[in-house]
Enzyme design. Sequence first.
Site, mmCIF file in Angstrom:
data_model
loop_
_atom_site.group_PDB
_atom_site.id
_atom_site.type_symbol
_atom_site.label_atom_id
_atom_site.label_comp_id
_atom_site.label_asym_id
_atom_site.label_seq_id
_atom_site.Cartn_x
_atom_site.Cartn_y
_atom_site.Cartn_z
ATOM 1 N NE ARG A 16 32.272 63.341 45.224
ATOM 2 C CZ ARG A 16 33.208 63.830 46.045
ATOM 3 N NH1 ARG A 16 34.441 64.029 45.618
ATOM 4 N NH2 ARG A 16 32.917 64.088 47.307
ATOM 5 C CG ASN A 386 34.275 14.187 42.615
ATOM 6 O OD1 ASN A 386 34.684 14.280 41.462
ATOM 7 N ND2 ASN A 386 34.056 15.246 43.367
#
Length: 453
Positions: A16, A386
């Site tokens: 379920r 960077n």
Amino acid sequence: MSDLLAVVLAAGKGTRMKSTLPKVLHQIGGKPMVQHVLDAAHMAGAKEKVVIVGFGAECVEATLGKQAEFVVQKEQLGTGHAVMQARDFLQEFDGTVMVLCGDTPLLKGETLERLYAEHKAANASATVLTARMENPTGYGRVVRDASGRVLKIVEQKDANSRELAVNEINTGIYCFERAALFEALQNTNCDNMQGEYYLTDVIGILATSHAKVWAVGVDDFQETLGINSRMQLAEAEKIFRKRKLKELMDHGVTIMDIDSTFIDQEVSIGADTVIYPFTWIEGSTVIGDNCQIGPNSRIKNSKIGDCATLHFIYAHDCEVGDDAIVGPYVHLRPNTVLAKGVKIGNFVEVKNSQVGVGSKIPHLSYIGDTDMGEKVNIGSGTITVNYDGKNKNRTTIEDGAFIGCNTNLVAPVTVGKGAYVAAGSTITKNVPADALGVARSRQSNIEGWVTKK
């Protein structure tokens, strides 16, 4: 092995749930359901745990790791069949086997501790944890004789009208003496509506053989709720969250709105901290005293010092020091460490960087892979460049440096102590201490250009 061992039933798929993930790995309060069950068993004194796995066995084993031993139930033929799979593993064990369900995440260690204590005090062969419900539909009923002695447990589908009228139900949680458990399991059969081997039948078999069967009532039935659907998962989550918020408030934390605040089980928060609405605090986060957190914030696996203010932010896997002020609209990414008194303003992202005491990044900046000293001032629009396409490089900004607005610092590069960088510069070379770095074209004005155009 200790005198108490826990066997956790976790083999079912949970149809379920409509999920490829094993049911017991769906999370409540930031942890898989089965992890909550193991934690409760450990609190009760079960140092050894055996988890019965089936559907998604490899995934369950990988998630739990060395916390437990694992036994595979290849076919799901009922709870009795599941426990039987652990028989060979427990052959040398001579003590109490506590049987738990892996889909009951609200269980408290204190409840299991009491169950075990009363089982031992009663000198019982089996003890079942029971609860009383106004509407027991769907649950197995605990059937007693006139004197109150437990006779058996009858599943809903197998119960007659008299048994269906009973409101004492079986929670699916038991203590058994090992020898009695496996001897009785040998006498179970699948002659029932489900065609399965019920663990509940063991209770009746033991009672019929005049072994002592005991029952302990749970104080709060919600603890024993099993999760079988997404709706039940959401309901359990809500119960858990309120339990956690109450615990924090009892220890001096102010929660402005309990209906819009979501805090995981492992989170720790200090006294006099205020949590504003629409805030998520997750994982192993630790927050100090006298902080202001939120609104509209998400903090995960982070450490926040005392007297810090964080609002409208997303922070994960980072550290924020005492007296820091962060937000609004800030993203603190992994391996970011902000020291005491740091100020991070609006629309700033910081990643894998150290920011020193008293430094300021007021607004509209990206600081990545940077080592920043104390009392640095970062102007609006500053970017640490960077990444060169192949490698991540670091930028160093030393104590007292002043970075002008709209500056690009192309790593690897160092701005020295007390140095200044002029606004609008793209810095590709180191700037020495106390120097002014300028990297931009000289301005030229062409007189009369507009008139000529």
